[in-house]
Design a protein around this motif. Structure first.
Motif, PDB file in Angstrom:
ATOM      1  N   TYR A 100      47.236  51.967  32.696  1.00  0.00           N
ATOM      2  CA  TYR A 100      46.721  51.083  31.662  1.00  0.00           C
ATOM      3  C   TYR A 100      45.765  51.789  30.709  1.00  0.00           C
ATOM      4  N   LEU A 101      45.560  53.094  30.931  1.00  0.00           N
ATOM      5  CA  LEU A 101      44.822  53.899  29.968  1.00  0.00           C
ATOM      6  C   LEU A 101      45.783  54.523  28.954  1.00  0.00           C
ATOM      7  N   VAL A 362      36.618  43.240  32.469  1.00  0.00           N
ATOM      8  CA  VAL A 362      36.861  44.391  33.343  1.00  0.00           C
ATOM      9  C   VAL A 362      36.807  43.982  34.814  1.00  0.00           C
ATOM     10  N   LEU A 363      35.817  43.188  35.184  1.00  0.00           N
ATOM     11  CA  LEU A 363      35.714  42.777  36.586  1.00  0.00           C
ATOM     12  C   LEU A 363      36.880  41.879  36.976  1.00  0.00           C
ATOM     13  N   GLY A 496      45.897  34.671  27.539  1.00  0.00           N
ATOM     14  CA  GLY A 496      44.842  34.365  26.579  1.00  0.00           C
ATOM     15  C   GLY A 496      44.243  35.622  25.977  1.00  0.00           C
ATOM     16  N   LEU A 497      44.050  36.651  26.809  1.00  0.00           N
ATOM     17  CA  LEU A 497      43.487  37.905  26.306  1.00  0.00           C
ATOM     18  C   LEU A 497      44.462  38.605  25.365  1.00  0.00           C
ATOM     19  N   LEU A 519      43.655  48.016  28.301  1.00  0.00           N
ATOM     20  CA  LEU A 519      42.656  48.992  28.719  1.00  0.00           C
ATOM     21  C   LEU A 519      41.651  48.387  29.676  1.00  0.00           C
ATOM     22  N   ASN A 520      41.388  47.082  29.543  1.00  0.00           N
ATOM     23  CA  ASN A 520      40.444  46.464  30.472  1.00  0.00           C
ATOM     24  C   ASN A 520      41.006  46.487  31.894  1.00  0.00           C
TER      25      ASN A 520
END
Length: 588
Positions: A100-101, A362-363, A496-497, A519-520
């Motif tokens: 995901y990076l 992120v969490l 949603g994101l 990325l998150n």
């Protein structure tokens, strides 16, 4: 007039198309998209669902292959490569974080130089090559054994491990790089200037997420079953065939696609604003924001982007658009490192404003990652038989996937129309509200996982199994609710994101916007890996095995889940704080 940043780039037919008065007619799209020959895209013959559905098929096939590896990777690392539980969980988190990076790389290349279509094709090719490496790794024991064994492999075990890791990270790089390109390319098939197509674009994200979860379901049941019972060679072969099918379908649809021109390097535009604002740090901003510099044409100076209206806040960067007398006297020789347009300044301000929303997620990604690591390890210590049928531990993740598949249609067809009657919003609730609901469900999942693990440990103690590395007579079905809650959280927060970053990203940075939404997940996986690395440092002391030892019957995985639940609660407060203060972009 400011020189267009894309003048530096290659003008191939696929990416180049001159402006035409026909673009504003009903026959052609109004967003500047072109067809494969470089002419204005026909509204009737290109784009819409006939084109975006092909990108959905590609995403389905690619995610099926990627998910078939990720869902059972812990099992492969521990059973085939003989890694410990902790090392396996750490490797899974690191690999998924890398996967995901990679979208940042693919998105940057797509938005700056090659476009989304070409970048996706190159990335998918890397994906296929990685799958071939995994196939070779699985076949190596057959190649290096027997009377006709190849003498090439001096140390088959080390060679197998190296080939597997190289192939694994090629898969992660290829899948990650194509993901934001294919998704945003599919959304680009709908014209923002047409209200009907704009509505369809909103539905595209729901059905795109639905399709990749359908692929995840097949991967978590059929493919994982093949891996466990027929062998990893067969499992990798099926996954490789699906990737090949996906990229073939994507390529064959070229004639009906709409293509957007790359807008030039986003990093260059961002640094130009920073440098120009720093040069003008001692200048006073005009009271009227209309006095700030903006491109005089109908469109933006940035290729493929609409103009952005000036917004209050972050005034320091507005200084990059201050017009001086010499600038007014020689408008055709403006230096972009000394003066920038309002739209260019607003691009940077949008990215800065989105960062707190991103960081609060992120969490959430770290909690989601437990489904692929500690949830699997927890399930491996539980009774997996239901009658005479044995449930593969990784296949139990299909509950999460089934939840998503069931809830996406319900959300779009039932919940949105009902909520719309109360809120008056076309989508029912805003993207930040949708994300916040998902955060709450992810926290509840951790609480439930802790309760299940606490009960499992009590049974292990009552049965005298604490010091034995054996399964506990507690059905794996008890894990169902925690997977279900994570599935509900995905429907709300993940989609949603994705909507939030696509809608709020500047037009010429939408691939990067999609990459940031992924990325998150990368950051969350690295955070999970970091937390897992700290757990034995602070809990395995004085002869104590710690919270997550190799024998989970001796540990306290429940305390780890409770810690994650507490962090999730704190994270919800942080998210609400920033979401209530977020200013949406204003495109003219």
């Amino acid at each position: 007039m400011v020189m267009d940043s894309t003048d530096r780039f290659d003008k191939s037919p696929l990416l180049d198309g001159g402006s035409s008065s026909q673009e504003n007619s009903t026959e052609y799209t109004g967003d500047g998209s072109v067809c494969t020959s470089g002419h204005p895209a026909s509204r009737k013959h290109t784009g819409n669902w006939k084109a975006s559905s092909l990108t959905i098929v590609c995403s389905f096939c690619c995610y099926l292959a990627y998910s078939s590896i990720g869902k059972n990777l812990v099992s492969y690392l521990t059973k085939v490569l003989d890694e410990t539980n902790l090392d396996a969980a750490r490797h899974v988190a690191t690999w998924q974080g890398t996967s995901y990076l990679a979208p940042l790389v693919g998105a940057f290349v797509a938005d700056s130089y090659l476009g989304k279509y070409r970048t996706a094709l190159i990335s998918c090719t890397i994906f296929i090559m990685g799958m071939m490496m995994l196939l070779l790794s699985a076949a190596l024991p057959l190649i290096s054994a027997g009377p006709h064994a190849w003498t090439l492999w001096a140390d088959p075990i080390s060679s197998r491990y190296i080939i597997f890791l190289v192939g694994l990270y090629m898969v992660g790089l290829g899948y990650g790089a194509q993901s934001p390109c294919v998704t945003s390319f599919g959304a680009d098939q709908f014209d923002d200037t047409n209200e009907m197509e704009k509505t369809r674009k909103s539905s595209f994200f729901n059905w795109h997420y639905f399709s990749i979860n359908a692929g995840s379901l097949i991967a978590g049941t059929v493919i994982v079953w093949v891996q466990e019972h027929e062998g990893w060679l067969w499992g990798f072969t099926i996954s490789t065939l699906f990737v090949t099918l996906g990229i073939s379908v994507f390529f064959l649809g070229s004639i009906v696609y709409r293509f957007q021109k790359p807008g030039g390097s986003p990093l260059a535009r961002i640094w130009q604003v920073v440098v120009a604002a720093s040069r003008n740090f001692d200048k006073v901003l005009p009271c009227d924001s209309s006095a700030l510099y903006e491109f005089s044409g109908q469109g933006s100076a940035i290729e493929g982007s609409r103009k952005l209206e000036h917004t209050s806040g972050l005034e320091f960067f507005d200084k990059a658009a201050i017009l001086t007398l010499p600038d007014c006297e020689s408008p055709g020789q403006l230096n972009k490192w000394k003066i920038c347009t309002v739209t260019q300044v607003e691009e940077l301000k949008i990215l800065i404003r989105m960062f707190p929303i991103w960081s609060a997620m992120v969490l959430f990604a770290a909690v989601q990652e437990q489904m692929f690591s500690t949830f699997v390890e927890q399930g491996m210590t539980m009774e997996k038989h239901v009658g005479s049928f044995e449930i593969p531990t990784a296949s139990f993740q299909s509950i999460d996937t089934l939840t998503v598949i069931m809830l996406v249609p319900i959300y779009e067809r039932v919940l949105v129309p009902v909520i719309r009657k109360f809120t008056g919003r076309a989508n029912g609730i805003s993207s930040p509200q949708r994300i916040g609901i998902g955060l709450c469900f992810s926290m509840l999942s951790m609480v439930l996982a802790a309760l299940v693990e606490s009960n499992r440990l009590q049974i292990a103690q009552s049965e005298g199994l604490v010091h034995s590395k054996v399964t506990v007579p507690m059905s794996i079905l008890w894990q169902g609710p925690q997977y279900f809650l994570l599935g509900v959280a995905e429907v709300f927060s993940n989609i949603g994101l994705t909507e939030f970053f696509y809608d709020e990203s500047p037009d010429a940075m939408r691939s990067l916007g999609m990459a940031f939404s992924l990325l998150n997940i990368s950051a969350g996986n690295y955070l999970s890996s970091f937390i897992l690395s700290l757990v034995p440092v602070f809990t395995a002391r004085g002869g104590s095995p710690g919270w997550i030892p190799d024998n989970l019957n001796e540990g306290h995985l429940d305390r780890f889940y409770l810690m994650m639940a507490g962090l999730s609660l704190l994270n919800i407060f942080v998210f609400v704080f920033y979401a209530r203060r977020y200013n949406c972009k204003k495109a003219s």
